[in-house]
Design a protein around this motif. Structure first.
Motif, PDB file in Angstrom:
ATOM      1  N   ALA A  59       0.837  -1.209   0.000  1.00  0.00           N
ATOM      2  CA  ALA A  59       0.000   0.000   0.000  1.00  0.00           C
ATOM      3  C   ALA A  59       0.869   1.255   0.000  1.00  0.00           C
ATOM      4  N   ILE A  60       1.949   1.242   0.759  1.00  0.00           N
ATOM      5  CA  ILE A  60       2.853   2.401   0.804  1.00  0.00           C
ATOM      6  C   ILE A  60       3.501   2.622  -0.556  1.00  0.00           C
ATOM      7  N   LEU A  61       3.922   1.535  -1.205  1.00  0.00           N
ATOM      8  CA  LEU A  61       4.506   1.678  -2.547  1.00  0.00           C
ATOM      9  C   LEU A  61       3.481   2.229  -3.536  1.00  0.00           C
ATOM     10  N   ALA A  62       2.232   1.765  -3.441  1.00  0.00           N
ATOM     11  CA  ALA A  62       1.185   2.273  -4.334  1.00  0.00           C
ATOM     12  C   ALA A  62       0.939   3.754  -4.067  1.00  0.00           C
ATOM     13  N   LEU A  63       0.890   4.142  -2.796  1.00  0.00           N
ATOM     14  CA  LEU A  63       0.703   5.557  -2.455  1.00  0.00           C
ATOM     15  C   LEU A  63       1.884   6.396  -2.931  1.00  0.00           C
ATOM     16  N   GLY A  65       3.774   5.794  -5.504  1.00  0.00           N
ATOM     17  CA  GLY A  65       3.618   5.954  -6.949  1.00  0.00           C
ATOM     18  C   GLY A  65       2.549   6.982  -7.289  1.00  0.00           C
ATOM     19  N   ALA A  66       1.432   6.935  -6.569  1.00  0.00           N
ATOM     20  CA  ALA A  66       0.349   7.891  -6.823  1.00  0.00           C
ATOM     21  C   ALA A  66       0.788   9.310  -6.503  1.00  0.00           C
ATOM     22  N   ILE A  67       1.503   9.489  -5.407  1.00  0.00           N
ATOM     23  CA  ILE A  67       1.985  10.818  -5.033  1.00  0.00           C
ATOM     24  C   ILE A  67       2.974  11.326  -6.074  1.00  0.00           C
ATOM     25  N   LYS A  68       3.827  10.441  -6.559  1.00  0.00           N
ATOM     26  CA  LYS A  68       4.796  10.836  -7.588  1.00  0.00           C
ATOM     27  C   LYS A  68       4.072  11.272  -8.856  1.00  0.00           C
ATOM     28  N   ALA A  71       2.508  14.620  -8.246  1.00  0.00           N
ATOM     29  CA  ALA A  71       3.543  15.661  -8.222  1.00  0.00           C
ATOM     30  C   ALA A  71       3.998  16.002  -9.634  1.00  0.00           C
ATOM     31  N   GLU A  72       4.154  14.979 -10.486  1.00  0.00           N
ATOM     32  CA  GLU A  72       4.546  15.241 -11.876  1.00  0.00           C
ATOM     33  C   GLU A  72       3.463  16.031 -12.600  1.00  0.00           C
ATOM     34  N   ASP A  73       2.190  15.691 -12.335  1.00  0.00           N
ATOM     35  CA  ASP A  73       1.089  16.441 -12.940  1.00  0.00           C
ATOM     36  C   ASP A  73       1.086  17.890 -12.465  1.00  0.00           C
ATOM     37  N   VAL A  74       1.353  18.094 -11.185  1.00  0.00           N
ATOM     38  CA  VAL A  74       1.396  19.455 -10.648  1.00  0.00           C
ATOM     39  C   VAL A  74       2.530  20.237 -11.303  1.00  0.00           C
ATOM     40  N   ILE A  75       3.678  19.594 -11.472  1.00  0.00           N
ATOM     41  CA  ILE A  75       4.813  20.264 -12.116  1.00  0.00           C
ATOM     42  C   ILE A  75       4.466  20.590 -13.560  1.00  0.00           C
ATOM     43  N   ASP A  76       3.853  19.615 -14.261  1.00  0.00           N
ATOM     44  CA  ASP A  76       3.458  19.855 -15.651  1.00  0.00           C
ATOM     45  C   ASP A  76       2.452  20.991 -15.742  1.00  0.00           C
ATOM     46  N   GLN A  77       1.481  20.999 -14.825  1.00  0.00           N
ATOM     47  CA  GLN A  77       0.484  22.071 -14.836  1.00  0.00           C
ATOM     48  C   GLN A  77       1.129  23.416 -14.528  1.00  0.00           C
ATOM     49  N   GLY A  78       2.085  23.424 -13.608  1.00  0.00           N
ATOM     50  CA  GLY A  78       2.797  24.664 -13.295  1.00  0.00           C
ATOM     51  C   GLY A  78       3.569  25.179 -14.491  1.00  0.00           C
TER      52      GLY A  78
END
Length: 155
Positions: A59-63, A65-68, A71-78
């Protein structure tokens, strides 16, 4: 009772000694069985905890990955937002330039028309809001033809 009588009782009653030894052996056996049962219960609990640990690790690994991904989407949107902001700034600058160019060109066209109509320098400068240098330049470029036209039309 003295020591000699105590020794005699013990010698006379080996049955009591055997009973006592048997009782001690039974207690030891009971403690061993109880310890083994407790050990099995603890081993089962440890196995469940290890299984739960593996589930939590997954579950931690899945979380992670989801957070990563977020974060990449937030960077792309920025970055996209920054690009849009820069494009809007460029458009605003271009619009300002066009407005200024329209105003300047309109004033110059008006001044040239006034020069062609024969207005004097001071009138052109006041009516168009131009500097003396601008009026002098316009007269030097467009006033010579007007002066020739006016002098050739005079009898």
């Amino acid at each position: 009772m003295d020591a000699a009588s105590l020794v005699q009782i013990i010698r006379l009653d080996p049955l009591w000694v055997a009973v006592l030894a048997l009782l001690i052996a039974l207690v030891a056996l009971l403690l061993a069985v109880r310890g083994a049962a407790r050990q099995r219960a603890l081993e089962a609990r440890l196995a469940r905890l290890r299984h739960d640990q593996r589930g939590l690790d997954t579950a931690i690994l899945a979380l992670h990955g989801a957070i990563k991904a977020v974060a990449e989407d937030v960077i792309d949107q920025g970055q996209h937002q920054s690009n849009v902001r820069r494009a809007l700034d460029r458009l605003a600058d271009q619009q300002s330039e066009l407005r200024l160019r329209d105003v300047d060109e309109g004033l110059y066209v008006q001044a040239i028309e006034l020069i062609r109509l024969g207005h004097r320098r001071n009138e052109v400068r006041k009516l168009c809001g131009l500097s003396e240098a601008e009026v002098d330049l316009l007269f030097s470029l467009h006033g010579a033809g007007v002066a020739r036209t006016q002098s050739s039309s005079k009898p």
